[in-house]
Design an enzyme around this catalytic site. Structure first.
Site, short mmCIF file in Angstrom:
data_model
loop_
_atom_site.label_atom_id
_atom_site.label_comp_id
_atom_site.label_asym_id
_atom_site.label_seq_id
_atom_site.Cartn_x
_atom_site.Cartn_y
_atom_site.Cartn_z
N PRO A 16 0.85 -1.20 0.00
CA PRO A 16 0.00 0.00 0.00
C PRO A 16 0.88 1.24 0.00
O PRO A 16 1.82 1.33 0.78
CB PRO A 16 -0.78 -0.12 1.32
CG PRO A 16 0.08 -0.98 2.20
CD PRO A 16 0.83 -1.90 1.29
N ALA A 18 0.20 5.41 -0.10
CA ALA A 18 -0.73 6.53 -0.20
C ALA A 18 -0.30 7.41 -1.37
O ALA A 18 0.88 7.70 -1.54
CB ALA A 18 -0.72 7.32 1.10
N GLN A 70 -6.61 -1.00 3.16
CA GLN A 70 -5.90 -0.69 4.40
C GLN A 70 -6.62 0.42 5.17
O GLN A 70 -7.08 1.40 4.59
CB GLN A 70 -4.48 -0.23 4.11
CG GLN A 70 -3.69 -0.09 5.38
CD GLN A 70 -2.26 0.34 5.15
OE1 GLN A 70 -2.00 1.46 4.74
NE2 GLN A 70 -1.33 -0.55 5.44
N CYS A 100 3.34 2.71 8.68
CA CYS A 100 3.63 3.93 7.94
C CYS A 100 4.22 4.99 8.87
O CYS A 100 3.63 5.30 9.90
CB CYS A 100 2.34 4.45 7.32
SG CYS A 100 2.61 5.85 6.28
N LYS A 139 0.04 -4.74 8.89
CA LYS A 139 1.35 -4.38 8.33
C LYS A 139 2.12 -3.59 9.39
O LYS A 139 1.60 -2.60 9.92
CB LYS A 139 1.16 -3.54 7.06
CG LYS A 139 2.46 -3.07 6.43
CD LYS A 139 2.23 -2.72 4.97
CE LYS A 139 3.47 -2.16 4.31
NZ LYS A 139 3.79 -0.79 4.76
N GLY A 224 7.01 -2.23 -2.98
CA GLY A 224 6.45 -0.88 -3.04
C GLY A 224 7.12 -0.05 -4.10
O GLY A 224 6.77 -0.10 -5.29
N ARG A 225 8.16 0.69 -3.70
CA ARG A 225 8.75 1.69 -4.60
C ARG A 225 9.29 1.11 -5.90
O ARG A 225 9.25 1.79 -6.93
CB ARG A 225 9.85 2.46 -3.85
CG ARG A 225 9.27 3.37 -2.76
CD ARG A 225 10.30 3.79 -1.76
NE ARG A 225 10.84 2.63 -1.06
CZ ARG A 225 11.92 2.63 -0.32
NH1 ARG A 225 12.61 3.76 -0.18
NH2 ARG A 225 12.33 1.54 0.30
C1 LIG Z 1 4.84 7.05 -1.32
C2 LIG Z 1 4.67 5.99 -0.27
C3 LIG Z 1 3.48 5.88 0.43
C4 LIG Z 1 3.30 4.89 1.41
N1 LIG Z 1 2.09 4.77 2.03
C5 LIG Z 1 1.88 3.75 2.88
C6 LIG Z 1 0.59 3.52 3.44
O1 LIG Z 1 -0.37 4.23 3.16
N2 LIG Z 1 0.46 2.47 4.30
C7 LIG Z 1 1.51 1.65 4.63
O2 LIG Z 1 1.33 0.71 5.41
N3 LIG Z 1 2.74 1.85 4.12
C8 LIG Z 1 2.93 2.85 3.24
N4 LIG Z 1 4.17 3.01 2.66
C9 LIG Z 1 5.23 2.03 2.95
C10 LIG Z 1 5.23 0.89 1.90
O3 LIG Z 1 4.05 0.14 1.95
C11 LIG Z 1 6.42 -0.06 2.10
O4 LIG Z 1 6.31 -0.65 3.36
C12 LIG Z 1 7.76 0.66 2.01
O5 LIG Z 1 7.81 1.53 0.89
C13 LIG Z 1 8.93 -0.35 1.93
O6 LIG Z 1 8.81 -1.16 0.80
P1 LIG Z 1 9.69 -0.87 -0.55
O7 LIG Z 1 11.12 -0.82 -0.14
O8 LIG Z 1 9.35 -2.03 -1.45
O9 LIG Z 1 9.20 0.44 -1.09
C14 LIG Z 1 4.37 4.01 1.71
C15 LIG Z 1 5.58 4.14 1.03
C16 LIG Z 1 5.75 5.11 0.05
C17 LIG Z 1 7.06 5.19 -0.70
#
Ligand SMILES: Cc1cc2nc3c(=O)[nH]c(=O)nc-3n(C[C@H](O)[C@H](O)[C@H](O)COP(=O)(O)O)c2cc1C
Length: 328
Positions: A16, A18, A70, A100, A139, A224-225
């Protein structure tokens, strides 16, 4: 992997995010091979439910099942209400955000800030699990800060409360997005609980996906990213996990086709004015690392209409497909 009654097509999950994982992006990632795509968070504050933002976040028309939504907040009764509200609007899985670090969430003591109060965590989990008939997932980060890595304790609480899958981002709340995510805590959690565990953090390639799965023993991985501007990462990872070989990267013509279809869905979903603005960051991500990408991104930021935006994207990718011949 199974979450409650839902058997996922594979073990790759879109995280997820945002402002990123809206319905068009979730649908695209599912088409490109994600087995589950978790929606952006919906606030537990009922006062916000009438807003345009929430209206869009609860719109799941045409989404592949199971629909996972979520919720975020810190008051158990409000979180229970948010879970019921989303189930009434089509959610088939409720995911609780305790991962988050965003200021807006943490200031009201939600998201990963909750990890410092395990009693409250337990009350929120109990309230949400007993409020709805659908599976509830959680999460988390690995803890509050590196000195208070209580992810394992929270995982045990989650299992006792009836949480049906647990995603763990391998950083503490205090780490924000700095440093490398560690997956040792995920491994410890996986060996301590019997609910499905999903490893998350810095998984950016098929090889890394395979290493994290192997190291942690996790049931699934969450990305995610690395999916921003690269939704095909899911099919690349799925292929690598199945065959041990890498798929060739998509050619500019395919990237252009995926991006223009994505843009059309954004314009329909948000309307032209907001759609064009939301699209800018996606276009920037898709063009990252491509030739003349900087100049292209600056140009895109100045365009206000869907027609001009689409035309520029096509022109840009056309010249990547067929670079102009330079005079000697
Ligand atoms: C722009 C952005 C928005 C995010 N929003 C949420 C969110 O709404 N809820 C959540 O649990 N994590 C959120 N995260 C965290 C991601 O779900 C994830 O845990 C985090 O980016 C690490 O994973 P990655 O290294 O694959 O990006 C967000 C991350 C980013 C970069």
């Amino acid at each position: 992997m199974k979450i409650g009654p839902y058997k996922l097509p594979n073990n790759l999950v879109l995280a997820p995010m945002a402002g990123v994982t809206d319905r068009p992006f979730r649908q695209l990632c599912r088409e490109q091979g994600a087995g589950l795509a978790v929606s952006e968070m919906v606030s537990s504050n009922a006062l916000l439910w009438g807003s345009e933002k929430t209206r869009r976040r609860i719109d799941h028309a045409g989404e592949a099942e199971p629909v996972s939504v979520q919720i975020a907040g810190a008051v158990p009764a409000q979180m229970a209400g948010a879970a019921r509200f989303n189930v009434d609007h089509g959610a088939q899985i409720i995911d609780i955000n305790m991962g988050c670090p965003a200021k807006k969430v943490c200031n009201v003591m939600a998201g990963s800030a909750l990890l410092q109060d395990e009693q409250l965590v337990g009350r929120i989990l109990d309230a949400v699990v007993s409020a709805v008939d659908v599976p509830v997932t959680l999460k988390i980060r690995t803890g509050w800060d590196p000195q208070h890595r209580n992810g394992l304790a929270v995982a045990r609480l989650a299992e006792q409360a009836g949480i049906q899958a647990l995603a763990v981002h391998g950083r503490t709340r205090a780490c924000a997005f700095r440093g490398e995510a560690e997956h040792d805590t995920v491994r410890a959690i996986k060996s301590a609980v019997s609910i499905p565990v999903i490893a998350n953090g810095d998984i950016t390639s098929p090889e890394k996906a395979a290493r994290v799965l192997q190291h942690t023993g996790a049931d699934a991985i969450m990305i995610g990213r690395a999916a921003q501007g690269r939704p095909w990462i899911f099919r690349e990872i799925a292929h690598f996990l199945a065959t041990g070989r890498r798929l060739p990267p998509p050619a500019p013509a395919e990237i252009c086709a995926i991006l223009t279809a994505h843009l059309a869905n954004l314009y329909t979903f948000y309307g032209e004015y907001t759609g064009v603005r939301v699209a800018r960051k996606h276009i920037a991500w898709y063009s990252k690392g491509q030739r003349e990408g900087n100049a292209f991104r600056q140009h895109i930021h100045r365009l206000d209409s869907a027609e001009a935006q689409l035309a520029s994207v096509r022109t840009y990718f056309d010249q990547l497909i067929d670079p102009p011949v330079m005079a000697a």
